[in-house]
Design a protein around this motif. Structure first.
Motif, PDB file in Angstrom:
ATOM      1  N   ASP A   1      13.657  29.198   0.350  1.00  0.00           N
ATOM      2  CA  ASP A   1      12.750  28.055   0.237  1.00  0.00           C
ATOM      3  C   ASP A   1      11.439  28.259   0.978  1.00  0.00           C
ATOM      4  O   ASP A   1      10.372  27.876   0.491  1.00  0.00           O
ATOM      5  N   GLU A   2      11.496  28.850   2.165  1.00  0.00           N
ATOM      6  CA  GLU A   2      10.283  29.058   2.963  1.00  0.00           C
ATOM      7  C   GLU A   2       9.295  29.956   2.220  1.00  0.00           C
ATOM      8  O   GLU A   2       8.104  29.652   2.139  1.00  0.00           O
ATOM      9  N   LEU A   3       9.792  31.049   1.646  1.00  0.00           N
ATOM     10  CA  LEU A   3       8.922  31.952   0.903  1.00  0.00           C
ATOM     11  C   LEU A   3       8.413  31.282  -0.367  1.00  0.00           C
ATOM     12  O   LEU A   3       7.256  31.461  -0.751  1.00  0.00           O
ATOM     13  N   MET A   4       9.239  30.483  -1.018  1.00  0.00           N
ATOM     14  CA  MET A   4       8.793  29.779  -2.222  1.00  0.00           C
ATOM     15  C   MET A   4       7.654  28.821  -1.918  1.00  0.00           C
ATOM     16  O   MET A   4       6.737  28.662  -2.722  1.00  0.00           O
ATOM     17  N   GLU A   5       7.689  28.188  -0.752  1.00  0.00           N
ATOM     18  CA  GLU A   5       6.590  27.303  -0.355  1.00  0.00           C
ATOM     19  C   GLU A   5       5.289  28.097  -0.209  1.00  0.00           C
ATOM     20  O   GLU A   5       4.231  27.658  -0.654  1.00  0.00           O
ATOM     21  N   VAL A   6       5.382  29.269   0.415  1.00  0.00           N
ATOM     22  CA  VAL A   6       4.200  30.124   0.588  1.00  0.00           C
ATOM     23  C   VAL A   6       3.682  30.574  -0.778  1.00  0.00           C
ATOM     24  O   VAL A   6       2.474  30.506  -1.050  1.00  0.00           O
ATOM     25  N   ILE A   7       4.585  31.009  -1.637  1.00  0.00           N
ATOM     26  CA  ILE A   7       4.183  31.451  -2.981  1.00  0.00           C
ATOM     27  C   ILE A   7       3.522  30.299  -3.728  1.00  0.00           C
ATOM     28  O   ILE A   7       2.477  30.478  -4.360  1.00  0.00           O
ATOM     29  N   GLY A   8       4.108  29.116  -3.637  1.00  0.00           N
ATOM     30  CA  GLY A   8       3.549  27.950  -4.322  1.00  0.00           C
ATOM     31  C   GLY A   8       2.155  27.600  -3.841  1.00  0.00           C
ATOM     32  O   GLY A   8       1.257  27.327  -4.651  1.00  0.00           O
ATOM     33  N   ARG A   9       1.962  27.617  -2.511  1.00  0.00           N
ATOM     34  CA  ARG A   9       0.632  27.308  -1.960  1.00  0.00           C
ATOM     35  C   ARG A   9      -0.405  28.327  -2.424  1.00  0.00           C
ATOM     36  O   ARG A   9      -1.504  27.978  -2.855  1.00  0.00           O
ATOM     37  N   GLU A  10      -0.054  29.608  -2.316  1.00  0.00           N
ATOM     38  CA  GLU A  10      -0.993  30.660  -2.711  1.00  0.00           C
ATOM     39  C   GLU A  10      -1.261  30.624  -4.210  1.00  0.00           C
ATOM     40  O   GLU A  10      -2.393  30.829  -4.641  1.00  0.00           O
ATOM     41  N   ALA A  11      -0.233  30.378  -5.003  1.00  0.00           N
ATOM     42  CA  ALA A  11      -0.410  30.303  -6.455  1.00  0.00           C
ATOM     43  C   ALA A  11      -1.368  29.181  -6.811  1.00  0.00           C
ATOM     44  O   ALA A  11      -2.267  29.354  -7.653  1.00  0.00           O
ATOM     45  N   GLU A  12      -1.216  28.038  -6.170  1.00  0.00           N
ATOM     46  CA  GLU A  12      -2.101  26.904  -6.439  1.00  0.00           C
ATOM     47  C   GLU A  12      -3.539  27.230  -6.024  1.00  0.00           C
ATOM     48  O   GLU A  12      -4.478  26.963  -6.766  1.00  0.00           O
ATOM     49  N   LEU A  13      -3.698  27.813  -4.844  1.00  0.00           N
ATOM     50  CA  LEU A  13      -5.039  28.167  -4.371  1.00  0.00           C
ATOM     51  C   LEU A  13      -5.734  29.163  -5.292  1.00  0.00           C
ATOM     52  O   LEU A  13      -6.948  29.110  -5.481  1.00  0.00           O
ATOM     53  N   MET A  14      -4.965  30.082  -5.848  1.00  0.00           N
ATOM     54  CA  MET A  14      -5.543  31.143  -6.665  1.00  0.00           C
ATOM     55  C   MET A  14      -5.458  30.840  -8.161  1.00  0.00           C
ATOM     56  O   MET A  14      -5.768  31.697  -8.990  1.00  0.00           O
ATOM     57  N   SER A  15      -5.019  29.622  -8.514  1.00  0.00           N
ATOM     58  CA  SER A  15      -4.879  29.200  -9.915  1.00  0.00           C
ATOM     59  C   SER A  15      -3.990  30.159 -10.710  1.00  0.00           C
ATOM     60  O   SER A  15      -4.325  30.578 -11.821  1.00  0.00           O
ATOM     61  N   ARG A  16      -2.852  30.499 -10.109  1.00  0.00           N
ATOM     62  CA  ARG A  16      -1.876  31.363 -10.770  1.00  0.00           C
ATOM     63  C   ARG A  16      -0.563  30.606 -10.912  1.00  0.00           C
ATOM     64  O   ARG A  16      -0.285  29.685 -10.150  1.00  0.00           O
ATOM     65  N   SER A  17       0.265  31.057 -11.840  1.00  0.00           N
ATOM     66  CA  SER A  17       1.625  30.539 -11.918  1.00  0.00           C
ATOM     67  C   SER A  17       2.414  31.152 -10.768  1.00  0.00           C
ATOM     68  O   SER A  17       1.963  32.107 -10.123  1.00  0.00           O
ATOM     69  N   LEU A  18       3.610  30.620 -10.500  1.00  0.00           N
ATOM     70  CA  LEU A  18       4.450  31.218  -9.458  1.00  0.00           C
ATOM     71  C   LEU A  18       4.756  32.670  -9.793  1.00  0.00           C
ATOM     72  O   LEU A  18       4.632  33.562  -8.941  1.00  0.00           O
ATOM     73  N   ALA A  19       5.135  32.923 -11.042  1.00  0.00           N
ATOM     74  CA  ALA A  19       5.440  34.299 -11.463  1.00  0.00           C
ATOM     75  C   ALA A  19       4.197  35.181 -11.354  1.00  0.00           C
ATOM     76  O   ALA A  19       4.288  36.343 -10.945  1.00  0.00           O
ATOM     77  N   GLY A  20       3.041  34.632 -11.706  1.00  0.00           N
ATOM     78  CA  GLY A  20       1.798  35.395 -11.608  1.00  0.00           C
ATOM     79  C   GLY A  20       1.466  35.768 -10.178  1.00  0.00           C
ATOM     80  O   GLY A  20       0.986  36.874  -9.900  1.00  0.00           O
ATOM     81  N   GLN A  21       1.731  34.841  -9.239  1.00  0.00           N
ATOM     82  CA  GLN A  21       1.466  35.126  -7.823  1.00  0.00           C
ATOM     83  C   GLN A  21       2.393  36.219  -7.310  1.00  0.00           C
ATOM     84  O   GLN A  21       1.962  37.144  -6.620  1.00  0.00           O
ATOM     85  N   VAL A  22       3.670  36.128  -7.647  1.00  0.00           N
ATOM     86  CA  VAL A  22       4.632  37.147  -7.213  1.00  0.00           C
ATOM     87  C   VAL A  22       4.238  38.502  -7.804  1.00  0.00           C
ATOM     88  O   VAL A  22       4.227  39.521  -7.095  1.00  0.00           O
ATOM     89  N   LYS A  23       3.897  38.526  -9.081  1.00  0.00           N
ATOM     90  CA  LYS A  23       3.494  39.777  -9.735  1.00  0.00           C
ATOM     91  C   LYS A  23       2.260  40.370  -9.050  1.00  0.00           C
ATOM     92  O   LYS A  23       2.187  41.573  -8.807  1.00  0.00           O
ATOM     93  N   HIS A  24       1.302  39.532  -8.705  1.00  0.00           N
ATOM     94  CA  HIS A  24       0.094  39.975  -8.010  1.00  0.00           C
ATOM     95  C   HIS A  24       0.451  40.626  -6.675  1.00  0.00           C
ATOM     96  O   HIS A  24      -0.028  41.725  -6.345  1.00  0.00           O
TER      97      HIS A  24
END
Length: 116
Positions: A9-32
């Motif tokens: 959950d902690e990592l998912m929160e970080v991924i979600g925040r970064e994905a939103e900031l960078m206008s990416r999907s969750l999968a797109g952020q992880v792939k990046h």
């Protein structure tokens, strides 16, 4: 074919925040981030084993390249966030002894004082 992985959950929160900031999907952020990580590990300026040695105290951080030092600092922050087993025992004993600390009206107080 797509695969499913478990992420805490902690990592998912970080991924979600970064994905939103960078206008990416969750999968797109992880792939990046995976692409960045792969590039770094293949770089001639980066050696993960040297970072592990520095984190364990076997190599001075000054001996690392600038890129390795960034990863080293990230590793230090990760270690500080999670704490050690000895630290967990230490703070559990302090709480049991009523020696925990808290903040009340802007002043540091004992845990037992904050219950009121």
């Amino acid at each position: 074919m797509a695969k499913t992985i478990k992420i805490d959950d902690e990592l998912m929160e970080v991924i979600g925040r970064e994905a939103e900031l960078m206008s990416r999907s969750l999968a797109g952020q992880v792939k990046h981030w995976v692409r960045i990580g792969m590039s770094i590990e293949k770089s001639r300026f980066f050696d993960q084993s040297r970072i592990v040695e520095a984190l364990s105290g076997k190599l001075p951080p000054d001996a690392l390249t600038a890129e390795e030092q960034e990863a080293y600092i990230d590793g230090l922050f990760d270690a500080a966030r999670s704490g050690t087993r000895e630290q967990e025992k230490f703070f559990a004993k302090r709480r049991a002894d009523g020696l925990g600390a808290g903040l009340r009206d802007g002043k540091i107080t004992r845990e037992s004082d904050t219950a009121a």
